[in-house]
Enzyme design. Structure first.
Site, short mmCIF file in Angstrom:
data_model
loop_
_atom_site.label_atom_id
_atom_site.label_comp_id
_atom_site.label_asym_id
_atom_site.label_seq_id
_atom_site.Cartn_x
_atom_site.Cartn_y
_atom_site.Cartn_z
N VAL A 52 6.15 7.29 12.35
CA VAL A 52 5.08 8.08 13.63
C VAL A 52 3.98 8.81 12.87
O VAL A 52 4.33 9.91 12.28
CB VAL A 52 5.97 8.75 14.60
CG1 VAL A 52 5.15 9.19 15.73
CG2 VAL A 52 7.04 7.74 15.24
N LYS A 101 5.47 3.99 18.55
CA LYS A 101 5.60 5.32 18.14
C LYS A 101 5.89 6.21 19.37
O LYS A 101 6.78 7.18 19.06
CB LYS A 101 4.15 5.71 17.47
CG LYS A 101 4.19 4.96 16.29
CD LYS A 101 2.67 4.98 15.79
CE LYS A 101 2.23 4.32 14.57
NZ LYS A 101 0.81 4.06 14.34
N ASP A 134 1.56 -0.77 18.91
CA ASP A 134 2.01 -0.12 17.82
C ASP A 134 2.14 1.34 18.36
O ASP A 134 3.14 2.25 18.03
CB ASP A 134 0.69 -0.27 16.64
CG ASP A 134 1.10 0.93 15.65
OD1 ASP A 134 1.86 0.64 14.76
OD2 ASP A 134 0.35 1.72 15.69
N THR A 173 1.04 -1.38 -0.16
CA THR A 173 -0.01 -0.05 -0.09
C THR A 173 0.87 1.25 -0.08
O THR A 173 0.73 1.95 -0.89
CB THR A 173 -0.90 0.28 1.20
OG1 THR A 173 -1.44 -1.08 1.34
CG2 THR A 173 -2.12 1.04 1.38
N VAL A 174 1.73 1.33 0.80
CA VAL A 174 2.71 2.72 1.11
C VAL A 174 3.49 2.83 0.12
O VAL A 174 3.77 3.85 -0.70
CB VAL A 174 3.28 2.64 2.69
CG1 VAL A 174 4.07 4.04 2.62
CG2 VAL A 174 2.39 2.76 3.50
N ALA A 221 12.02 -4.01 -5.06
CA ALA A 221 11.92 -5.18 -4.76
C ALA A 221 10.78 -5.74 -4.11
O ALA A 221 10.35 -5.11 -3.25
CB ALA A 221 13.14 -5.72 -3.93
N GLU A 277 -6.70 -5.09 11.11
CA GLU A 277 -6.19 -6.04 10.42
C GLU A 277 -6.88 -7.45 10.87
O GLU A 277 -7.41 -7.34 12.02
CB GLU A 277 -4.80 -6.26 10.97
CG GLU A 277 -3.96 -4.93 10.53
CD GLU A 277 -3.08 -4.96 9.80
OE1 GLU A 277 -2.74 -5.90 8.93
OE2 GLU A 277 -2.36 -3.98 9.37
N1 HSE Z 1 -1.97 0.41 12.10
C1 HSE Z 1 -1.67 1.60 12.30
C2 HSE Z 1 -2.89 2.30 12.93
C3 HSE Z 1 -1.23 2.38 11.27
O1 HSE Z 1 -3.83 1.96 13.20
O2 HSE Z 1 -2.66 3.65 13.18
C4 HSE Z 1 0.38 2.07 10.87
O3 HSE Z 1 0.99 2.54 11.72
#
Ligand code: HSE
Length: 436
Positions: A132, A205, A201, A13-14, A43, A190
């Site tokens: 972040v 950050k 996550d 995606t990114v 790659a 997810e």
């Molecule tokens: N999974 C993260 C979120 C996005 O829900 O903010 C990527 O850092």
């Protein structure tokens, strides 16, 4: 000046967003960078999809090692994620004197110290704006825009998935499990949402922001991490009645005793701007001694918002690649020899306010017993809500908001309250920040 040559590792995606924005805004980017930025090789294990995205004009390989070892590549963009192969490739790229751009917060939170040290020794840049809060330029703000300040604290909604879930729970009065299922169905969460819902996550950050705000190594291993899986819809409702919203905040604060570094559901006054950040949006509030509070808001994920951050790093590198490293912004914002080993405080030592929900017998003296325990611990009550018992019930809920106290004090008081015969079960305890 000749274009800077980029190797892209991972065109999901990114990566696809980065490719598209670089192409679309090529002219503007060259005007800013002073030279072209050319993706020379991509790659990805899915070479067919990579060829489709890149339109067939760019070399595509399946083995990322071929990219990090290619002599003509100046910059490697790592968009693979995780700490396995990504770490190996980043370290190899650095060893081969390539600059690195990464969106990989997990990698930097766990291995940042090792990676930044290797980069410094090799004289290359490791840039990580996209790691972040996606498209929000919070790394730039902390590392450059706010360098006049002694930063006092940073508090952020830095995980969109959990903010979406909390917004839905509040809006629709639904419980966590129901909203999570819906979020997964809509693609907001997810299939395995553990990193998001358990706060990991956000802690990755927050650890990175803490390091660059206070000039310390990245200390994810010392962060306190509590997600939203145990949060009850009823507490969101009571908080609302008392004038607060509950958000999953990443908080880092400098105190005389050390640094607080914590992620947990937090009540914040609903009239604060940051309390009104809803859905999958992110926001970071930074308190500096000179500037006061500054707030940064935007999309924390997604193809083009994250690409915006990746490309901003590429532009910085295009400008500074050939400069003497001494003129570059240090990776962690402070000169390496000036990094401090300020301790991260254990949770028992942090100071904050609290929300307590108790299930009590509806009889004389119950409230007096509870307030006496709090008074004996020098914990001052800020607000209180008592529900009338439901029809036919002999028990009711009491909700207390306290002024600031040390976490170990509230824990001791809670243990004493739970020992009262008139208190049923466990006390629900949430932390509260005024963010004023
Ligand atoms: N999974 C993260 C979120 C996005 O829900 O903010 C990527 O850092």
């Amino acid at each position: 000046m000749k274009p800077i040559k980029v190797g892209l590792l991972g065109i999901g995606t990114v990566g696809a967003g980065t490719f598209a924005v670089l192409k679309r805004n090529q002219e503007e980017i060259i005007r800013r960078a002073g030279r072209g930025i050319e993706i020379a090789v991509v790659a990805d294990l899915d070479t067919a999809r990579a060829k489709e995205i890149t339109g067939g004009d760019i070399e595509v390989v399946s083995d990322a090692h071929l990219v990090v070892n290619r002599p003509d590549i100046d910059v490697v963009i790592e968009l693979i994620g995780g700490y396995g192969i990504a770490r190996e490739l980043v370290m190899q790229a650095i060893a081969n004197s390539k600059h690195v751009v990464t969106a990989n917060k997990a990698l930097l939170a766990k291995h940042g110290t090792e990676i930044f040290k290797a980069a410094e020794e090799q004289g290359v840049i490791v840039a990580f704006e996209a790691a972040v809060a996606g498209g929000i330029p919070i790394i730039k703000a902390l590392r450059e825009g706010l360098t006049a300040n002694r930063i006092q604290w940073v508090a952020g909604i830095i995980n969109g998935t959990t903010n979406f879930i909390l917004s839905e729970m509040r809006d629709k009065g639904l419980d966590f499990a129901t909203v999570l299922k819906e979020a997964q169905r809509l693609g907001y969460a997810e299939a395995d949402p553990t990193f998001d819902i358990e706060g990991i996550d956000a802690a990755h950050k927050a650890s990175i922001m803490s390091a660059i705000a206070f000039g310390t190594p990245v200390q994810f291993d010392k962060a306190y991490v509590e997600g939203i899986t145990n949060l009850q819809a009823i507490d969101i409702r009571y908080a609302e009645q008392l004038g607060y919203r509950i958000k999953l905040l990443g908080i880092t604060r400098r105190t005389a005793q050390g640094i607080e570094l914590r992620v947990h559901p937090t009540l914040i006054p609903k009239n604060r701007l940051i309390a009104n950040v809803e859905g999958a949006m992110n926001a970071v509030l930074v308190q500096g001694d000179a500037v006061g509070a500054t707030l940064y808001y935007g999309k924390g994920a997604g193809a083009e918002p994250t690409a915006s951050a990746v490309i901003a790093d590429l532009v910085d590198i295009a400008r500074l690649a050939d400069a003497d490293p001494v003129y570059r912004v240090p990776s962690l914002a402070y000169q390496t020899q000036s990094l401090a080993d300020t301790p991260i405080l254990p949770m028992s030592e942090i100071i904050t306010s609290y929300y307590l929900r108790l299930r009590v017998s509806d009889q004389p003296g119950v409230l007096a017993d509870i307030t006496r325990i709090l008074a004996d611990a020098s914990i001052s009550i800020d607000a209180m809500l008592q529900k009338e018992p439901d029809e036919g019930e002999t028990q009711t809920d009491i909700i207390l908001l306290t002024h600031q106290t040390q976490e170990k004090n509230i824990n001791a008081a809670i243990a004493a309250i739970e020992a009262l015969n008139t208190v049923d079960g466990k006390v629900t305890r949430l932390r509260l920040e005024q963010l004023g």
